[in-house]
Design a protein around this motif. Structure first.
Motif, PDB file in Angstrom:
ATOM      1  N   GLN A 146       8.742  18.505 -13.267  1.00 47.15           N
ATOM      2  CA  GLN A 146       9.956  18.136 -13.996  1.00 47.15           C
ATOM      3  C   GLN A 146       9.686  17.481 -15.358  1.00 47.15           C
ATOM      4  OE1 GLN A 146      13.039  16.284 -11.482  1.00 47.15           O
ATOM      5  NE2 GLN A 146      11.754  16.776  -9.685  1.00 47.15           N
ATOM      6  N   THR A 147       8.425  17.456 -15.778  1.00 47.30           N
ATOM      7  CA  THR A 147       8.110  16.911 -17.109  1.00 47.30           C
ATOM      8  C   THR A 147       7.202  17.868 -17.833  1.00 47.30           C
ATOM      9  OG1 THR A 147       6.173  15.706 -16.329  1.00 47.30           O
ATOM     10  CG2 THR A 147       8.282  14.522 -16.293  1.00 47.30           C
ATOM     11  N   GLY A 148       7.048  17.616 -19.136  1.00 51.15           N
ATOM     12  CA  GLY A 148       6.152  18.450 -19.930  1.00 51.15           C
ATOM     13  C   GLY A 148       4.755  17.856 -19.972  1.00 51.15           C
ATOM     14  N   SER A 149       4.094  18.032 -21.139  1.00 46.02           N
ATOM     15  CA  SER A 149       2.727  17.518 -21.293  1.00 46.02           C
ATOM     16  C   SER A 149       2.703  16.003 -21.385  1.00 46.02           C
ATOM     17  CB  SER A 149       2.083  18.116 -22.540  1.00 46.02           C
ATOM     18  OG  SER A 149       2.857  17.779 -23.681  1.00 46.02           O
ATOM     19  N   SER A 150       3.865  15.419 -21.610  1.00 45.17           N
ATOM     20  CA  SER A 150       3.980  13.962 -21.626  1.00 45.17           C
ATOM     21  C   SER A 150       5.374  13.595 -21.128  1.00 45.17           C
ATOM     22  CB  SER A 150       3.740  13.413 -23.025  1.00 45.17           C
ATOM     23  OG  SER A 150       4.739  13.883 -23.916  1.00 45.17           O
TER      24      SER A 150
ATOM     25  N   LEU B  66       0.850  -1.187   0.000  1.00 46.68           N
ATOM     26  CA  LEU B  66       0.000   0.000   0.000  1.00 46.68           C
ATOM     27  C   LEU B  66       0.885   1.235   0.000  1.00 46.68           C
ATOM     28  CD1 LEU B  66      -2.671  -0.991   2.718  1.00 46.68           C
ATOM     29  CD2 LEU B  66      -2.802  -1.309   0.245  1.00 46.68           C
ATOM     30  N   ILE B  67       0.382   2.322  -0.564  1.00 47.36           N
ATOM     31  CA  ILE B  67       1.125   3.581  -0.556  1.00 47.36           C
ATOM     32  C   ILE B  67       0.228   4.673  -0.012  1.00 47.36           C
ATOM     33  CG2 ILE B  67       0.489   4.100  -2.962  1.00 47.36           C
ATOM     34  CD1 ILE B  67       3.241   5.473  -3.229  1.00 47.36           C
ATOM     35  N   HIS B  68       0.780   5.529   0.825  1.00 46.87           N
ATOM     36  CA  HIS B  68      -0.015   6.582   1.448  1.00 46.87           C
ATOM     37  C   HIS B  68      -0.412   7.641   0.423  1.00 46.87           C
ATOM     38  CE1 HIS B  68      -1.259   9.683   4.355  1.00 46.87           C
ATOM     39  NE2 HIS B  68      -1.388   8.677   5.221  1.00 46.87           N
ATOM     40  N   GLN B  69      -1.577   8.214   0.602  1.00 49.36           N
ATOM     41  CA  GLN B  69      -2.089   9.217  -0.327  1.00 49.36           C
ATOM     42  C   GLN B  69      -1.164  10.432  -0.418  1.00 49.36           C
ATOM     43  OE1 GLN B  69      -3.573  12.283   0.957  1.00 49.36           O
ATOM     44  NE2 GLN B  69      -4.193  13.074  -1.057  1.00 49.36           N
ATOM     45  N   SER B  70      -0.537  10.825   0.719  1.00 50.15           N
ATOM     46  CA  SER B  70       0.353  11.992   0.704  1.00 50.15           C
ATOM     47  C   SER B  70       1.583  11.738  -0.155  1.00 50.15           C
ATOM     48  CB  SER B  70       0.774  12.367   2.129  1.00 50.15           C
ATOM     49  OG  SER B  70       1.500  11.296   2.724  1.00 50.15           O
ATOM     50  N   ALA B  71       2.051  10.483  -0.174  1.00 46.31           N
ATOM     51  CA  ALA B  71       3.211  10.139  -1.008  1.00 46.31           C
ATOM     52  C   ALA B  71       2.864  10.252  -2.480  1.00 46.31           C
ATOM     53  CB  ALA B  71       3.689   8.737  -0.666  1.00 46.31           C
ATOM     54  N   VAL B  72       1.658   9.837  -2.847  1.00 46.77           N
ATOM     55  CA  VAL B  72       1.210   9.939  -4.232  1.00 46.77           C
ATOM     56  C   VAL B  72       1.093  11.405  -4.636  1.00 46.77           C
ATOM     57  CG1 VAL B  72      -0.658   9.410  -5.852  1.00 46.77           C
ATOM     58  CG2 VAL B  72       0.017   7.715  -4.132  1.00 46.77           C
ATOM     59  N   GLU B  73       0.567  12.253  -3.731  1.00 51.43           N
ATOM     60  CA  GLU B  73       0.426  13.680  -4.035  1.00 51.43           C
ATOM     61  C   GLU B  73       1.793  14.323  -4.261  1.00 51.43           C
ATOM     62  OE1 GLU B  73      -2.244  15.534  -4.560  1.00 51.43           O
ATOM     63  OE2 GLU B  73      -3.588  13.811  -4.286  1.00 51.43           O
ATOM     64  N   ARG B  74       2.781  13.997  -3.420  1.00 52.04           N
ATOM     65  CA  ARG B  74       4.129  14.567  -3.566  1.00 52.04           C
ATOM     66  C   ARG B  74       4.767  14.093  -4.877  1.00 52.04           C
ATOM     67  NH1 ARG B  74       4.414  13.367   2.002  1.00 52.04           N
ATOM     68  NH2 ARG B  74       5.644  11.479   1.595  1.00 52.04           N
ATOM     69  N   ALA B  75       4.542  12.797  -5.206  1.00 52.26           N
ATOM     70  CA  ALA B  75       5.111  12.267  -6.455  1.00 52.26           C
ATOM     71  C   ALA B  75       4.497  12.975  -7.661  1.00 52.26           C
ATOM     72  CB  ALA B  75       4.865  10.770  -6.534  1.00 52.26           C
ATOM     73  N   LEU B  76       3.250  13.275  -7.608  1.00 53.14           N
ATOM     74  CA  LEU B  76       2.563  13.974  -8.696  1.00 53.14           C
ATOM     75  C   LEU B  76       3.137  15.378  -8.872  1.00 53.14           C
ATOM     76  CD1 LEU B  76      -1.249  13.094  -8.359  1.00 53.14           C
ATOM     77  CD2 LEU B  76       0.197  12.760 -10.350  1.00 53.14           C
TER      78      LEU B  76
ATOM     79  N   ASN C  18      12.033   6.903 -18.354  1.00 53.53           N
ATOM     80  CA  ASN C  18      13.309   7.400 -17.829  1.00 53.53           C
ATOM     81  C   ASN C  18      13.157   8.781 -17.212  1.00 53.53           C
ATOM     82  OD1 ASN C  18      14.646   5.095 -18.540  1.00 53.53           O
ATOM     83  ND2 ASN C  18      15.366   5.869 -20.519  1.00 53.53           N
ATOM     84  N   GLU C  19      12.286   9.619 -17.831  1.00 52.91           N
ATOM     85  CA  GLU C  19      12.059  10.960 -17.279  1.00 52.91           C
ATOM     86  C   GLU C  19      11.409  10.865 -15.903  1.00 52.91           C
ATOM     87  OE1 GLU C  19      10.764  14.093 -20.358  1.00 52.91           O
ATOM     88  OE2 GLU C  19      10.125  12.176 -21.239  1.00 52.91           O
ATOM     89  N   ALA C  20      10.476   9.944 -15.753  1.00 55.72           N
ATOM     90  CA  ALA C  20       9.818   9.778 -14.466  1.00 55.72           C
ATOM     91  C   ALA C  20      10.806   9.267 -13.424  1.00 55.72           C
ATOM     92  CB  ALA C  20       8.647   8.808 -14.601  1.00 55.72           C
TER      93      ALA C  20
END
Length: 630
Positions: free
Chosen positions: A586-590, A570-580, A594-596
């Motif tokens: 650090q990325t564009g529209s796509s 399981l992953i915490h919701q706050s971790a998902v928000e920070r990753a987003l 490797n970029e991720a």
């Protein structure tokens, strides 16, 4: 003017002139059998039409007077509206007169005319003695106020007066119900060359039309009314109160017998156990013991059975009315309110009579509780009877209510309408009815079950609807449970998140017992961010059981505090928000894999499941090796 139809019974001792009087009134000799002609006595029932004034049509039933033909007598008078008690002026009251009087009283016949026959054969002085004898016999009975008419059938003396008195008495007789379901107890079955099987009887209720589809009960044979006659005249329709002969298509004389009942609906049930209320004759030859053999006469049926008392082990005399039960050897078809006579098979004697409280009785315990129950049913109004049935059956359509209460359709309709207006009944689905109090009871049970469930499983969204219905389905029909749940949801007493049901005031929460430990687990998971351990690793050092751990993970997923990263992580919701946030910065529209990886700084172990989670959440869409932000 509407035509009224009635049935008149001729009763009395043998050779007192019943058949001769019937002929004088109708010009028809009802003794049609050779044996009747030869022996000058009536053996079978005789019938003749009697036209009266003001559109009144009557059928006269001439019943046998001899004690050996008491069965035929009972079958004949069971459906009558008025009795003419024939007593010969030269003999007065005789044994069969007394027994016929008892039977008529037990059958609830309320209107009687005393016809003192053979008037021209006696002197006035003897006539006065006979009259006093009759009045003494009738004193204290239901026929105490019966009018007297003096007749001589051979000379015609008094015949016109008797017709006038019959017309007067019939004005006070309630018409039979022609609107309900058709019922005709069969008292005669025979065949006519080239025509097939004919049955005869008096229509108790309802009406029949030529071509009607009918059922012979209790056997269940389907037949058709090919032809209908009323006193030898062909008609298209016959109604309650009329003496009727029906030519049956599909009927076989060998399978039809006196006592069978012809019906046109499925409103009637077969029965072998009947609850009754009855009175006994003043003097019984010997005590009637518990479960003694008895012979029941009801309608045109004669059936052996046993009498079952619930407050005594024997009956000695007729001093009181008794509620009891009769268990029969054969099935019969009857309704609540039908009158009956009970006789002892051997030595033969009339024991008493009464009426049916409930055609389909159950097995009850001996004692006062059963007596009170039967007394309540006996006194019950149509609304009371419907309540009794719905208390046990919960939800019933009108057809079932008619069958189980033994009320006719008119009574049922009136009682349901009144009950709905008084909010005594409800209609959960089209033409199906239940008690308002049953709905209230089920509401309370549902709330209790949900509150108990929520106390046991505080972290769940609620109880599964299917599970709740299965639990309550042992006592309630599914349709009724669905209706009740809909009402509770509409009243905001309950709410329904997805496939679950919960009390509106309830919110999933951590149980107090484990709240501190569980919060520690959640904090550790949150601290691990986007590189969480397997779920079991967070639990193994706590006192939480596997079941507790599963409940906690379910709660966190339902409340969206965590997401399922892999099957066991399981992953915490706050971790998902920070990753987003990091990905979007650090990325564009796509972006590619490797970029991720560069943006989040995690290995493929976590990266691939995280990106697939974003796809499932519809935050991104994968297009070959590229993901596009939605």
């Amino acid at each position: 003017m509407d035509t009224s139809y009635f049935t008149i019974g001729m009763a009395g001792h043998i050779d007192h002139g019943k058949t001769t009087l019937t002929k004088a009134l109708t010009n028809i000799d009802t003794d049609r059998l050779r044996a009747e002609k030869e022996r000058n006595i009536s053996i079978e029932l005789g019938f003749a039409p009697l036209e009266l004034e003001n559109g009144v049509q009557a059928s006269i039933v001439d019943v046998p007077g001899h004690e050996r033909f008491i069965r035929q007598m009972i079958a004949g008078v069971a459906g009558i509206d008025l009795v003419v008690l024939v007593i010969a002026a030269d003999e007065g009251v005789m044994p069969q007169t007394k027994e016929h009087l008892e039977i008529l009283g037990f059958l609830g016949i309320e209107r009687c005319i005393v016809a003192i026959s053979k008037l021209d054969q006696v002197e006035q002085e003897l006539l006065e003695i006979v009259e006093e004898d009759i009045k003494s016999e009738l004193a204290g009975s239901i026929f105490e106020q019966a009018p007297f008419v003096y007749v001589d059938s051979l000379s015609g003396n008094g015949i016109i007066q008797l017709k006038k008195v019959i017309s007067t008495e019939l004005k006070s007789v309630e018409k039979r119900n022609s609107k309900g379901a058709f019922r005709l107890p069969i008292d005669q079955v025979f065949t006519v060359q080239g025509q097939g099987t004919i049955v005869r009887g008096t229509i108790y209720e309802g009406m029949i039309q030529k071509g009607s589809q009918l059922t012979i009960m209790p056997k269940g044979h389907r037949v058709k009314a090919r032809q209908i006659q009323v006193h030898n005249k062909e008609v298209d329709v016959a109604r309650a109160g009329q003496r009727t002969a029906i030519n049956l298509g599909g009927g076989d004389k060998e399978t039809i017998q006196r006592g069978d009942v012809l019906v046109n609906s499925d409103h009637f049930l077969r029965s072998k156990t009947i609850d009754v209320t009855m009175k006994f004759v003043d003097e019984i030859a010997s005590p009637l013991k518990q479960r003694s053999p008895v012979r029941l006469y009801i309608g045109t049926s004669e059936v052996l059975g046993k009498i079952v008392f619930f407050d005594r082990n024997e009956m000695k005399d007729g001093s009181e009315e008794v509620v009891c039960q009769i268990r029969l050897e054969e099935e019969i078809v009857i309704r609540r309110g039908d009158r009956f006579i009970l006789r002892r098979p051997t030595p033969v004697e009339t024991l008493g009579g009464g009426w049916v409280i409930q055609p389909n009785g159950g097995k009850y315990r001996f004692g006062e509780k059963t007596i009170k129950m039967l007394q309540t049913k006996k006194a019950g109004t149509p609304e009371d009877l419907i309540q009794d049935v719905l208390s046990e059956q919960i939800l019933l359509d009108k057809k079932k209510l008619i069958q189980l209460t033994s009320l006719d359709e008119t009574e049922i309709d009136a009682a349901i309408t009144a009950g709905l207006e008084k909010e005594m009944f409800i209609e959960p689905s089209s033409n199906k009815y239940a008690l308002t109090r049953t709905l209230t009871k089920l509401k309370n049970e549902i709330i209790h079950e949900l509150e108990s469930y929520q106390e046991q499983y505080p972290m769940r969204q609620g109880m599964g609807k299917a599970e709740l219905i299965q639990l309550l389905g042992k006592s309630y029909p599914k349709t009724f449970i669905d209706y009740c749940l809909s009402r509770l949801i509409a009243e905001d007493t309950l709410y329904k998140p997805s496939q679950f049901i919960a009390v509106s005031s309830f919110q999933p929460h951590l149980p107090k017992k484990w709240e501190t430990r569980m919060k520690e687990v959640i904090k550790r998971l949150e601290d691990d961010g986007i590189k969480p351990e397997k779920w079991k690793e967070y639990i193994k050092e706590t006192p939480l059981s596997e079941a507790d751990a599963n409940e906690l993970s379910g709660y966190l997923l339902h409340t969206k505090q965590v997401y399922q990263l892999t099957e066991d992580i399981l992953i915490h919701q706050s971790a998902v928000e920070r990753a987003l946030t990091d990905l979007k910065e650090q990325t564009g529209s796509s972006f590619k894999l490797n970029e991720a990886k560069d943006a989040l700084g995690i290995s493929r172990k976590y990266l691939i499941p995280l990106l697939e989670l974003l796809d499932r959440l519809n935050i991104t869409t994968r297009q070959e090796d590229v993901r596009v932000w939605n």
